[in-house]
Design an enzyme around this catalytic site. Structure first.
Site, PDB file in Angstrom:
ATOM      1  N   GLN A  72      25.490  33.226  -1.992  1.00  0.00           N
ATOM      2  CA  GLN A  72      25.456  32.798  -3.393  1.00  0.00           C
ATOM      3  C   GLN A  72      26.480  33.621  -4.185  1.00  0.00           C
ATOM      4  O   GLN A  72      26.420  34.847  -4.191  1.00  0.00           O
ATOM      5  CB  GLN A  72      24.031  33.004  -3.954  1.00  0.00           C
ATOM      6  N   ASP A  81      29.250  25.450   2.412  1.00  0.00           N
ATOM      7  CA  ASP A  81      29.960  25.513   1.132  1.00  0.00           C
ATOM      8  C   ASP A  81      31.444  25.188   1.321  1.00  0.00           C
ATOM      9  O   ASP A  81      32.167  25.006   0.342  1.00  0.00           O
ATOM     10  CB  ASP A  81      29.843  26.919   0.511  1.00  0.00           C
ATOM     11  N   LYS A 104      18.371  24.518  -5.699  1.00  0.00           N
ATOM     12  CA  LYS A 104      18.630  24.235  -4.279  1.00  0.00           C
ATOM     13  C   LYS A 104      17.311  24.150  -3.513  1.00  0.00           C
ATOM     14  O   LYS A 104      17.128  23.266  -2.664  1.00  0.00           O
ATOM     15  CB  LYS A 104      19.559  25.306  -3.689  1.00  0.00           C
TER      16      LYS A 104
END
Ligand code: ADP
Length: 297
Positions: free
Chosen positions: A97, A120, A53
């Site tokens: 995460q 997300d 990322k």
């Protein structure tokens, strides 16, 4: 057979996003798009995803704040960190995460993220939007990655039979919702499905997200079918150095949920692992970040 090349499409996506950032910043005095990644603990797999990322962010001119918290952090403290990021107007997207330690209430934590910064697409508010077919819904990275691959290779979705293997909240379920919104006829399979091969063979497009290496064999596919493999599994592969048996070392080898070698000559298109959905998941997260950034000017 057409290879659904996720690396190639990731690079095209990076070029497009980089242009969008450069153009927008030349037009007005706005700050760079910035993603906050909140990590609890230090899992090797998570570290590797986070690195990918960061590399992608650098490529497109975005920046990343990476906060690492101890595994014993309390739910309240983690929530307070998210609230801080919600209030920081230099942060346009926030992700936690996954996975996070079992003792923490995952959905409560994720739902603390301001929906406008939910890149997300995992907050309850966003999941509901996706189910409702609301165009404002943020499509989770993996799901958007699958859709982008299908669209880039001009594989029709509307009216087609699509079978998804796997019903997780991260992939299977949101993917089913997104494909229904695109007018596909969707079948979802899971561990209790009787006769998996029958369900997979009837599909025009088969998408596997079960986390089970080589679950899909030549008996599960048929001619002129498109296979998208979302699985990421690490299996042992013995590597022999200098052709001496005493130098054999076990090495982790990344494979998907489909036995690629066995099915590739039967189907009409397939995404490889690595190099298929994985790279597109990262690119799609940043697509969502740029959208969120624009929505916050
Ligand atoms: P992810 O979130 O990465 O997609 P999970 O491990 O959370 O993966 O979910 C795996 C999903 O795959 C579950 O829905 C499970 O029912 C399905 N699955 C796993 N193994 C099989 C199998 N052998 N046959 C059919 N479905 C399976």
């Amino acid at each position: 057979m057409i290879l659904l090349d996720g690396k190639k499409l990731r690079d095209l996506t990076a070029d497009r996003l980089k242009n969008e950032v450069v153009t927008a910043m030349a037009e007005s005095a706005i700050s760079k798009p910035q993603l906050a990644i909140l990590q609890v603990g230090d899992l090797a797999e998570s570290n590797s995803y986070i690195n990918q990322k960061k590399l992608f962010a650098e490529k497109i001119g975005a920046s990343v704040i990476h906060e690492v918290y101890p595994t014993k952090i309390s739910e309240e403290d983690l929530i307070a960190e998210i609230v801080k990021m919600n209030r920081n107007d230099q942060v346009h997207g926030i992700i936690v995460q996954l996975p996070i330690p079992e003792g923490l209430n995952k959905q409560r934590i994720i739902d603390t993220i301001d929906p406008i910064k939910d890149v997300d697409g995992l907050t309850a508010k966003n999941v509901k939007r996706l189910l409702a077919g609301d165009e404002q819904a943020v499509i989770p990275g993996t799901v958007f990655g699958v859709l982008s691959l299908l669209k880039h290779y001009e594989i029709p979705i509307d009216g087609k039979k699509i079978t998804i293997v796997g019903r997780s909240m991260l992939v299977g379920k949101p993917l089913a919702a997104a494909l229904l919104n695109e007018n596909a006829t969707v079948t979802i399979c899971h561990r209790h499905t009787e006769n998996l091969a029958e369900a997979t063979k009837q599909a025009d497009i088969l998408i596997v997200a079960a986390g089970s290496p080589h679950l899909i064999t030549k008996n599960h596919v048929r001619e002129s079918q498109v296979v998208v493999d979302v699985g990421i599994n690490f299996v042992d592969k013995t590597v022999r150095l200098a052709l001496k048996p005493e130098n054999e070392i076990p090495k982790k080898h990344m494979v998907g949920d489909a036995d690629f070698e066995a099915v590739k000559d039967i189907v009409s298109a397939i995404s490889p692992v690595p190099g298929g959905v994985g790279p597109m998941t990262v690119a799609s997260l940043f697509h969502n970040l740029i959208q969120a950034w624009k929505a916050q000017w």
